[in-house]
Design a protein around this motif. Sequence first.
Motif, short mmCIF file in Angstrom:
data_model
loop_
_atom_site.label_atom_id
_atom_site.label_comp_id
_atom_site.label_asym_id
_atom_site.label_seq_id
_atom_site.Cartn_x
_atom_site.Cartn_y
_atom_site.Cartn_z
N VAL A 52 -4.49 -9.18 6.02
CA VAL A 52 -4.60 -8.27 7.18
C VAL A 52 -5.67 -7.23 6.90
CG1 VAL A 52 -3.39 -6.47 8.48
CG2 VAL A 52 -2.25 -8.65 8.02
N VAL A 70 1.77 -7.21 9.20
CA VAL A 70 2.10 -7.89 7.95
C VAL A 70 3.29 -8.82 8.15
CG1 VAL A 70 2.89 -7.54 5.57
CG2 VAL A 70 1.12 -6.06 6.52
N ILE A 123 4.42 -11.38 1.20
CA ILE A 123 4.15 -10.16 1.97
C ILE A 123 2.90 -9.47 1.42
CG2 ILE A 123 5.00 -7.83 2.49
CD1 ILE A 123 7.85 -9.12 2.61
N VAL A 162 10.07 -6.97 5.71
CA VAL A 162 9.03 -6.22 5.00
C VAL A 162 9.64 -4.93 4.44
CG1 VAL A 162 6.82 -5.02 5.20
CG2 VAL A 162 7.17 -7.18 6.42
N ARG A 188 4.87 1.98 4.92
CA ARG A 188 3.49 1.51 4.79
C ARG A 188 2.85 2.01 3.49
NH1 ARG A 188 -1.73 3.37 6.41
NH2 ARG A 188 -3.05 1.71 7.22
N CYS A 205 -0.20 -11.55 2.35
CA CYS A 205 -0.49 -11.44 3.79
C CYS A 205 -1.00 -10.05 4.14
CB CYS A 205 0.75 -11.80 4.61
SG CYS A 205 1.13 -13.57 4.54
N ALA A 206 -0.49 -9.03 3.49
CA ALA A 206 -1.00 -7.68 3.71
C ALA A 206 -2.47 -7.61 3.29
CB ALA A 206 -0.16 -6.66 2.95
N ALA A 240 3.19 -12.80 7.57
CA ALA A 240 4.05 -13.38 6.52
C ALA A 240 5.17 -14.25 7.09
CB ALA A 240 4.65 -12.25 5.68
N LEU A 291 -3.72 -2.28 9.19
CA LEU A 291 -2.54 -2.56 8.37
C LEU A 291 -1.32 -1.86 8.98
CD1 LEU A 291 -1.42 -3.87 5.75
CD2 LEU A 291 -1.70 -1.64 4.69
N LEU A 337 3.88 -0.02 0.59
CA LEU A 337 3.19 -1.31 0.62
C LEU A 337 1.77 -1.17 0.07
CD1 LEU A 337 3.00 -4.30 1.44
CD2 LEU A 337 2.44 -3.54 3.76
N LYS A 352 10.16 -7.38 10.59
CA LYS A 352 9.80 -6.06 10.06
C LYS A 352 10.84 -5.60 9.04
CE LYS A 352 8.26 -2.73 12.75
NZ LYS A 352 8.05 -1.84 13.91
N THR A 356 -10.41 -7.10 0.34
CA THR A 356 -9.17 -6.33 0.23
C THR A 356 -9.38 -5.13 -0.69
OG1 THR A 356 -7.87 -8.34 0.57
CG2 THR A 356 -6.73 -6.46 -0.39
#
Length: 195
Positions: free
Chosen positions: A25, A39, A18, A50, A57, A21-22, A43, A34, A60, A47, A109
């Motif tokens: 994104v 995400v 996760i 996650v 959010r 993958c975030a 992934a 995001l 995360l 949801k 990122t």
Amino acid sequence: MSLAHTRKKQPELVRRTILDCAGQVIAEHGMAGLSIQAVADAAGVSKGGVFHHFPNRQALIEAMLNDLLEQGDRDIDTLMAADPIAYGRFTRAYIRLVLSDDNPDRTATSIALVQGSLFDPQTGGLWNSWLHGRLHRHAETDSDPALEVPRLAADGAWLITCIQDALPDAPHPDFLRSRLPALTERLLAMTYGSK
């Protein structure tokens, strides 16, 4: 054995997926892109999957920043271990880390995360705490005010390379990035000296 069954037995692997993958994104779509759904889709989890690991959010984003700082710690420690000169050792490692461009995905990122946290006291505080902790840890070798100048210059150079594409009068997109190796060497040269 189903993928869902495997996930239950490997929650750290799912959490890592996760986070990775975030990061993808954010690298592709910036902080605005995001979302928990984006995400989850990237992934291959729901949801709810996650939310099981990150309640919202913001959690995360904070986990991603903490992950980035932990990687920064490892990179800095590696760079410091290879530096035989004690005076300014952390500062040299910091400059090399901040101005390196060896991992474009992580750089993209990092840029998005830092830009998103610049005006957010909660996430911006994570960066400040990390840096102050490292400076406190290396006070014996890196507390000289003369070392603050190259660290701040590295921060400024990094920030301007992050936003250079948005500058209306930038000569060409890679103008500043192409100058980073020479700038890095000049800043590193400023970190040698005697107490």
